[in-house]
Design a protein around this motif. Structure first.
Motif, short mmCIF file in Angstrom:
data_model
loop_
_atom_site.label_atom_id
_atom_site.label_comp_id
_atom_site.label_asym_id
_atom_site.label_seq_id
_atom_site.Cartn_x
_atom_site.Cartn_y
_atom_site.Cartn_z
N ASN A 142 0.81 -1.21 0.00
CA ASN A 142 0.00 0.00 0.00
C ASN A 142 0.85 1.27 0.00
O ASN A 142 0.38 2.32 -0.41
CB ASN A 142 -0.94 -0.02 1.20
CG ASN A 142 -2.21 0.74 0.93
OD1 ASN A 142 -2.49 1.11 -0.20
ND2 ASN A 142 -2.97 0.97 1.97
N LYS A 143 2.07 1.20 0.43
CA LYS A 143 2.97 2.36 0.46
C LYS A 143 3.83 2.37 -0.80
O LYS A 143 4.23 1.33 -1.30
CB LYS A 143 3.88 2.29 1.68
CG LYS A 143 3.15 2.22 3.00
CD LYS A 143 2.80 3.57 3.49
CE LYS A 143 2.18 3.42 4.87
NZ LYS A 143 1.43 4.53 5.26
N VAL A 144 4.12 3.56 -1.30
CA VAL A 144 4.86 3.69 -2.56
C VAL A 144 6.28 3.13 -2.42
O VAL A 144 6.81 2.54 -3.37
CB VAL A 144 4.84 5.14 -3.08
CG1 VAL A 144 5.72 6.04 -2.24
CG2 VAL A 144 5.24 5.21 -4.52
N GLY A 145 6.90 3.27 -1.28
CA GLY A 145 8.27 2.77 -1.08
C GLY A 145 8.34 1.25 -1.16
O GLY A 145 9.21 0.69 -1.84
N LYS A 146 7.43 0.57 -0.49
CA LYS A 146 7.40 -0.89 -0.52
C LYS A 146 7.05 -1.39 -1.92
O LYS A 146 7.61 -2.37 -2.40
CB LYS A 146 6.39 -1.43 0.48
CG LYS A 146 6.82 -1.27 1.92
CD LYS A 146 5.79 -1.86 2.85
CE LYS A 146 6.20 -1.67 4.30
NZ LYS A 146 5.22 -2.26 5.21
N PHE A 147 6.12 -0.70 -2.57
CA PHE A 147 5.74 -1.07 -3.93
C PHE A 147 6.92 -0.93 -4.88
O PHE A 147 7.20 -1.83 -5.68
CB PHE A 147 4.57 -0.20 -4.39
CG PHE A 147 4.13 -0.51 -5.80
CD1 PHE A 147 3.33 -1.59 -6.06
CD2 PHE A 147 4.52 0.32 -6.84
CE1 PHE A 147 2.92 -1.88 -7.35
CE2 PHE A 147 4.12 0.04 -8.13
CZ PHE A 147 3.32 -1.06 -8.39
N GLY B 19 0.04 5.08 -9.09
CA GLY B 19 -0.59 6.38 -8.88
C GLY B 19 -2.03 6.40 -9.31
O GLY B 19 -2.90 6.95 -8.63
N ILE B 20 -2.32 5.77 -10.44
CA ILE B 20 -3.71 5.69 -10.91
C ILE B 20 -4.53 4.84 -9.95
O ILE B 20 -5.68 5.17 -9.64
CB ILE B 20 -3.76 5.13 -12.34
CG1 ILE B 20 -3.16 6.15 -13.31
CG2 ILE B 20 -5.18 4.77 -12.75
CD1 ILE B 20 -2.95 5.62 -14.70
N TRP B 21 -3.96 3.73 -9.50
CA TRP B 21 -4.66 2.82 -8.59
C TRP B 21 -5.02 3.51 -7.27
O TRP B 21 -6.04 3.24 -6.67
CB TRP B 21 -3.78 1.60 -8.34
CG TRP B 21 -4.33 0.60 -7.39
CD1 TRP B 21 -5.56 0.04 -7.41
CD2 TRP B 21 -3.66 0.04 -6.27
NE1 TRP B 21 -5.69 -0.86 -6.38
CE2 TRP B 21 -4.53 -0.87 -5.66
CE3 TRP B 21 -2.38 0.20 -5.73
CZ2 TRP B 21 -4.18 -1.60 -4.53
CZ3 TRP B 21 -2.04 -0.53 -4.63
CH2 TRP B 21 -2.94 -1.41 -4.04
N LYS B 22 -4.19 4.44 -6.82
CA LYS B 22 -4.41 5.13 -5.55
C LYS B 22 -5.33 6.34 -5.67
O LYS B 22 -5.63 6.96 -4.65
CB LYS B 22 -3.06 5.58 -4.96
CG LYS B 22 -2.15 4.45 -4.55
CD LYS B 22 -2.75 3.57 -3.50
CE LYS B 22 -2.71 4.26 -2.16
NZ LYS B 22 -3.27 3.49 -1.09
N THR B 23 -5.79 6.69 -6.86
CA THR B 23 -6.69 7.84 -7.00
C THR B 23 -8.03 7.55 -6.33
O THR B 23 -8.44 6.41 -6.19
CB THR B 23 -6.93 8.20 -8.47
OG1 THR B 23 -7.53 7.10 -9.13
CG2 THR B 23 -5.65 8.62 -9.17
N LYS B 24 -8.70 8.61 -5.94
CA LYS B 24 -9.98 8.47 -5.24
C LYS B 24 -11.05 7.84 -6.12
O LYS B 24 -11.89 7.08 -5.64
CB LYS B 24 -10.45 9.83 -4.73
CG LYS B 24 -9.62 10.36 -3.61
CD LYS B 24 -10.12 11.69 -3.10
CE LYS B 24 -9.22 12.21 -2.01
NZ LYS B 24 -9.68 13.47 -1.45
N ILE B 25 -11.03 8.13 -7.41
CA ILE B 25 -12.03 7.58 -8.32
C ILE B 25 -11.93 6.06 -8.38
O ILE B 25 -12.92 5.34 -8.26
CB ILE B 25 -11.88 8.19 -9.73
CG1 ILE B 25 -12.18 9.69 -9.68
CG2 ILE B 25 -12.77 7.49 -10.73
CD1 ILE B 25 -11.82 10.43 -10.95
N VAL B 26 -10.72 5.55 -8.55
CA VAL B 26 -10.51 4.10 -8.62
C VAL B 26 -10.83 3.45 -7.29
O VAL B 26 -11.47 2.40 -7.24
CB VAL B 26 -9.07 3.78 -9.08
CG1 VAL B 26 -8.78 2.29 -9.00
CG2 VAL B 26 -8.82 4.30 -10.50
#
Length: 62
Positions: A5-10, A50-57
């Motif tokens: 869930n965190k960008v660093g781990k991803f 980044g797209i996956w983390k957007t509010k819309i998605v």
């Protein structure tokens, strides 16, 4: 995916995964270890994240 869930781990997990894939291509001679592919795949993974983390998605997923 909840652990990534965190960008660093991803990012770290994608670097490891892509390194394994590129090394496998080099060893099996089915391709070449190309740094351009590596960089573009990392950028693509981060854009996808980044797209996956957007509010819309996130709203569509819930």
């Amino acid at each position: 995916m909840k652990k990534l869930n965190k960008v660093g781990k991803f990012t770290l997990s994608m670097i490891i995964l892509l390194f394994v894939i590129e090394a496998t291509q080099l060893v099996t001679k089915r391709g070449s270890f190309d740094i351009d592919d590596f960089i573009l795949n990392i950028v693509g993974a981060l854009v996808g994240f980044g797209i996956w983390k957007t509010k819309i998605v996130q709203r569509l997923l819930n």
